[in-house]
Design an enzyme around this catalytic site. Sequence first.
Site, mmCIF file in Angstrom:
data_model
loop_
_atom_site.group_PDB
_atom_site.id
_atom_site.type_symbol
_atom_site.label_atom_id
_atom_site.label_comp_id
_atom_site.label_asym_id
_atom_site.label_seq_id
_atom_site.Cartn_x
_atom_site.Cartn_y
_atom_site.Cartn_z
ATOM 1 N N SER A 177 -57.988 -27.141 112.123
ATOM 2 C CA SER A 177 -59.361 -26.627 112.134
ATOM 3 C C SER A 177 -59.468 -25.106 112.120
ATOM 4 O O SER A 177 -60.554 -24.576 111.907
ATOM 5 C CB SER A 177 -60.133 -27.174 113.329
ATOM 6 O OG SER A 177 -59.619 -26.635 114.530
ATOM 7 N N LYS A 219 -61.030 -22.427 118.905
ATOM 8 C CA LYS A 219 -62.090 -22.123 117.932
ATOM 9 C C LYS A 219 -62.421 -20.630 118.017
ATOM 10 O O LYS A 219 -61.987 -19.916 118.906
ATOM 11 C CB LYS A 219 -63.366 -22.927 118.220
ATOM 12 C CG LYS A 219 -63.194 -24.428 118.289
ATOM 13 C CD LYS A 219 -62.861 -25.049 116.969
ATOM 14 C CE LYS A 219 -62.671 -26.559 117.147
ATOM 15 N NZ LYS A 219 -61.942 -27.160 116.073
#
Length: 174
Positions: free
Chosen positions: A39, A85
Amino acid sequence: MNAEKKENLKGLLIDLLIAVVIVAVITIFLRPTVVRQTSMEPSLEPGDYLLVSRQAYRLGDFHRGDVIVFRHDEGGSTGKRLLIKRVIGLPGDVITVTDGALWINGSKVKEDYLSDAATPGEIYNLRVPDGQLFVLGDHRSVSMDSRAFGCISKQDVKGRAVLRLFPVKKAGWI
């Protein structure tokens, strides 16, 4: 025991004490982690070995663009797991994702670090609540992030990724 053996033993104990103190200090301030998901590609790839500053947000505040590690409950019986993230929205920011573009406080954001040309999804004028952050992965087409689970609590943040150690050819500050 003669004087020479005592001196050698004393030196060994001092070296051992120094090693223990160094390890303790490092583990208080830093946390090693390995990237497991895709991701954050191309910024971070599976197998990248990182050091995460545990104290980063005790000494300072969050900044847009920080790469953070946080606990998130993905539901089900798996419980909370660590995710990595990028901080996109800070408390009070207004986030819009539309037509593949990210807007923060009415300004379109240019993100050179993205794997994808566009940001999928639709979010309209989401105001980031106090004490929370809006986070996105860099590989937006595969990332489970605030577009799916909403803003995260600052209290769930375990630290800021500061250094990539491996692979050696990509080692450096994040």
